[in-house]
Design a protein around this motif. Structure first.
Motif, short mmCIF file in Angstrom:
data_model
loop_
_atom_site.label_atom_id
_atom_site.label_comp_id
_atom_site.label_asym_id
_atom_site.label_seq_id
_atom_site.Cartn_x
_atom_site.Cartn_y
_atom_site.Cartn_z
N ARG A 147 0.84 -1.21 0.00
CA ARG A 147 0.00 0.00 0.00
C ARG A 147 0.87 1.25 0.00
N GLN A 148 0.30 2.34 -0.49
CA GLN A 148 0.92 3.65 -0.41
C GLN A 148 0.01 4.54 0.41
N ILE A 149 0.59 5.53 1.08
CA ILE A 149 -0.17 6.38 2.00
C ILE A 149 -0.11 7.82 1.51
N SER A 150 -1.26 8.48 1.50
CA SER A 150 -1.29 9.92 1.21
C SER A 150 -2.27 10.59 2.18
N ASP A 151 -2.25 11.90 2.20
CA ASP A 151 -3.15 12.70 3.03
C ASP A 151 -3.14 12.22 4.49
N PHE A 152 -1.95 11.97 5.01
CA PHE A 152 -1.77 11.48 6.38
C PHE A 152 -1.85 12.65 7.35
N ARG A 153 -2.70 12.53 8.40
CA ARG A 153 -2.88 13.64 9.33
C ARG A 153 -3.51 13.17 10.64
N LEU A 154 -3.47 14.09 11.58
CA LEU A 154 -4.08 13.88 12.89
C LEU A 154 -5.35 14.71 12.96
N ALA A 214 -5.85 8.82 7.08
CA ALA A 214 -4.99 8.70 5.90
C ALA A 214 -5.80 8.16 4.74
N THR A 215 -5.31 8.43 3.55
CA THR A 215 -5.83 7.80 2.35
C THR A 215 -4.85 6.68 2.00
N VAL A 216 -5.38 5.48 1.87
CA VAL A 216 -4.56 4.31 1.57
C VAL A 216 -4.80 3.94 0.11
N LEU A 217 -3.71 3.89 -0.64
CA LEU A 217 -3.77 3.58 -2.07
C LEU A 217 -3.29 2.16 -2.31
N GLY A 218 -3.97 1.46 -3.21
CA GLY A 218 -3.62 0.08 -3.49
C GLY A 218 -3.79 -0.27 -4.95
N PHE A 219 -3.70 -1.55 -5.24
CA PHE A 219 -3.70 -2.04 -6.60
C PHE A 219 -4.77 -3.11 -6.76
#
Length: 192
Positions: free
Chosen positions: A138-145, A152-157
């Motif tokens: 997985r890849q992670i974007s928009d990670f925050r508290l 977080a937004t978790v990106l996958g395939f």
């Protein structure tokens, strides 16, 4: 001085035995009260006792941890992002870190880890929980508290044939501390 009218009352005399008995009764009562807590006296949420007051505890350093990543020989681990807060209500901050193997080309899978403070002064922080395992690719974007929640937004395939440069699935996640553990609250899955 006139004698008192009527017979001497036993409770009006003060002798040594009377005071010893009174002191023992008061001591027993004080001891019993100290052992009994009101019905609403309970440990903090999650079952952890409150930390004694004292100087503030520093958040765990995400660069001081050895992460369980299988990187190429000679590759380092990159801390992509991190936030710190007291997520479990124990009075000590945790650090949540997004990490991955360093790569000059491509985007290796990321891991998301909750780090706890060292058990003793001068010790190293440790991984308390893995929220996203890098083995899941997985890849992670928009990670925050957000308050005491991690988002977080978790990106996958969608398949093994999807190029690793271009994830084609997206899902938002929120992690919260509930009933003594971190709970993942996934949003709807979407295609990119």
């Amino acid at each position: 001085m006139q004698p008192s009218a009527g017979p001497a009352l036993p409770h009006a005399r003060s002798g040594a035995m009377h005071w010893i008995t009174t002191a023992a009764a008061v001591g027993a009562l004080v001891g019993a009260v100290a052992l009994v807590q009101p019905a609403d006296a309970s440990p903090k949420a999650g079952g952890r006792p409150a930390t004694p007051s004292g100087p503030p505890v520093a958040a765990p350093d995400p660069h001081a941890v050895t992460y369980p990543l299988t990187c190429a020989p000679g590759a380092t681990v990159d801390v992509i992002s991190h936030v710190s807060a007291d997520l479990d209500g124990d009075g000590r901050p945790e650090t949540i870190a997004v990490v991955r193997c360093h790569s000059d080309t491509g985007t290796p899978p990321s891991g998301v880890y909750v780090l706890s403070a060292p058990a003793h002064a001068g010790g190293l922080p440790k991984i308390a929980v893995t929220l996203v395992n890098p083995k899941d690719d997985r890849q992670i974007s928009d990670f925050r508290l957000a308050g005491r929640s991690v988002k977080a937004t978790v990106l996958g395939f969608s398949s093994d044939d999807t190029p690793r440069c271009c994830p084609d699935l997206r899902r938002t996640y929120t992690w919260e501390w509930r009933d003594g553990r971190y709970v993942a609250l996934p949003g709807p899955a979407n295609t990119i």
